[in-house]
Design an enzyme around this catalytic site. Structure first.
Site, PDB file in Angstrom:
ATOM      1  N   HIS A   5       0.841  -1.195   0.000  1.00  0.00           N
ATOM      2  CA  HIS A   5       0.000   0.000   0.000  1.00  0.00           C
ATOM      3  C   HIS A   5       0.881   1.251   0.000  1.00  0.00           C
ATOM      4  CE1 HIS A   5      -2.430  -3.223   1.849  1.00  0.00           C
ATOM      5  NE2 HIS A   5      -3.457  -2.635   1.258  1.00  0.00           N
ATOM      6  N   HIS A   6       0.464   2.252  -0.726  1.00  0.00           N
ATOM      7  CA  HIS A   6       1.229   3.502  -0.825  1.00  0.00           C
ATOM      8  C   HIS A   6       1.452   4.128   0.551  1.00  0.00           C
ATOM      9  CE1 HIS A   6       1.214   8.037  -1.810  1.00  0.00           C
ATOM     10  NE2 HIS A   6       2.437   7.581  -2.018  1.00  0.00           N
ATOM     11  N   GLY A   7       2.684   4.603   0.792  1.00  0.00           N
ATOM     12  CA  GLY A   7       3.010   5.266   2.066  1.00  0.00           C
ATOM     13  C   GLY A   7       2.516   6.703   2.083  1.00  0.00           C
ATOM     14  N   THR A  15      -3.664   6.323  -3.920  1.00  0.00           N
ATOM     15  CA  THR A  15      -2.699   7.378  -4.280  1.00  0.00           C
ATOM     16  C   THR A  15      -1.357   6.723  -4.621  1.00  0.00           C
ATOM     17  OG1 THR A  15      -2.237   7.608  -1.924  1.00  0.00           O
ATOM     18  CG2 THR A  15      -3.789   9.176  -2.898  1.00  0.00           C
TER      19      THR A  15
END
Length: 388
Positions: free
Chosen positions: A171-173, A202
């Site tokens: 998952h995007h940070g 995102t």
């Protein structure tokens, strides 16, 4: 100086939403026990986390939000108000003493930071940390407080450090990226599954930072079903280029273990191969650019039985230059945990070659990921050209 420390206490297990929530800190026990069973960690290497102070939480988080979390912890936050702060949702349900439990995870990462930045250790690992979706004034994606964001700000204020944050969670940070979006002294690299199919949606390559921070934020959204070779290639090319460009004082890595094929929440097709390589390169870059200063935290990872303990053990084994573990997992570890596990535990450190059927679009996915890396690194390459 000790070479590496492992931050852990039972207090980190109190971060527990409910018994059926996918975020399950039993992962920490499983990992530590695996390391103990192979004799790869001693009690002298384990250091206790402390609780982050309010002052430390406020380096990133809004005072009203911290207050809301405190009220929620004692059951006194009205439902309508909780919604405004992302609390009491399906992802981040309210649980008793939530503030204290969350503060221990943040304090664990700050403990790791102080060991490394004060020179007491070269490397430090806090697997209880890595809650990268927490925002300034809102809980999100299983994360109440954002320990990495707080730790980065803490390193800037206390140690005046240029920080490279590297996030290999599926998952995007997002929370960390947005915390420092206009800050040129914090570089973020997130390699994740494309947001087209996955929370938080995102992490596109055009999210490069803003104002003075433009060109210091890097995102590599990988195609769904990405396999080991493509993941490792993307990671290696990006991390080496970015280290060379940014020249950090310290590297903070977030080691989510949810890019694995078996993870129930994501759609990538990686195996244990990537979890051998991810810490290896981070370790090398830390010694090449930062006098060895490397802080690592945990993150996602929702197959807590078959994937996370093996993947996270690899981070510690690499930190302690002890990564030569292949073949069978220790029998006493399997005997202890198999009766408690709802699925059959893997017998070996590595995954079988036939873990999943062949991916039909392999070439196409690999090519697309290589193009993504190229586009993501464009600001660096462009700068090099203009210097020439």
């Amino acid at each position: 100086m000790t070479d590496s420390v492992f931050v852990f206490s039972e207090d980190q297990l109190k971060y527990k939403f409910n018994s059926h929530h996918p975020f399950n800190q039993q992962r920490l026990e499983l990992t530590l026990d695996l390391l103990r069973k192979i004799g790869a960690i001693s009690d002298q290497q384990i250091v206790l986390p402390r609780m982050a102070t309010d002052e430390e939480l406020l380096l990133i988080h809004d005072p009203n939000y911290v207050n809301a979390v405190k009220l929620a912890s004692i059951g006194e936050l009205p439902e309508g108000v909780a919604d405004n702060y992302g609390l009491g949702t399906e992802d981040t349900p309210i649980f008793p003493n939530m503030h204290e439990a969350s503060s221990f995870l943040v304090g664990g990462t700050l403990t790791a930071v102080d060991y490394v930045m004060s020179g007491k250790a070269n490397h430090a690992l806090n697997l209880g940390g890595g809650l990268h979706h927490g925002f300034r004034g809102k809980a999100s994606g299983f994360c109440i407080y954002n320990d990495s964001s707080v730790a980065i700000k803490y390193m800037q204020e206390k140690y005046h450090a240029r920080v490279l944050y590297v996030d290999t969670d599926a998952h995007h940070g997002d929370g960390v990226q947005w915390s420092f979006y206009d800050d040129p002294n914090v570089c973020t690299l997130s390699i994740h599954e494309t947001g087209r199919y996955l929370f938080p949606g995102t992490g596109n390559i055009n999210e490069r930072g803003q104002g003075p921070g433009y060109g210091t934020k890097f995102n590599i959204p990988l195609d769904a079903f990405t396999e080991d070779e493509s993941f490792i290639d993307s990671y290696k090319v990006a991390l080496q280029e970015i280290c060379d460009f940014f020249k950090p004082d310290v590297i903070l890595t977030q080691n989510g273990a949810d890019s694995h094929y078996l993870d129930p929440l994501t759609h990538l097709s990686a195996t244990m191969k990537i979890y051998r390589e991810i810490p290896k390169l981070a370790h090398k870059m830390a010694h090449q650019f930062c006098d060895g200063r490397w802080i690592a935290v945990g993150g996602g990872g929702y197959d807590i039985w078959r994937v996370v303990p093996r993947a996270w053990a690899m981070v510690w084994l690499e930190m302690t230059e002890n990564s030569n573990y292949f073949g069978n997992l220790p029998k006493d570890w399997l005997d202890k945990w198999q009766p408690l596990a709802p699925i059959t535990l893997p017998p070996e450190w590595d995954d079988p070659a036939d873990l999943y059927p062949p991916i039909p679009r392999k070439m196409e996915i690999t090519e697309k990921n290589a193009q993504t890396v190229d586009k993501a690194l464009y600001p660096i390459k462009n700068r090099k050209k203009s210097v020439l």
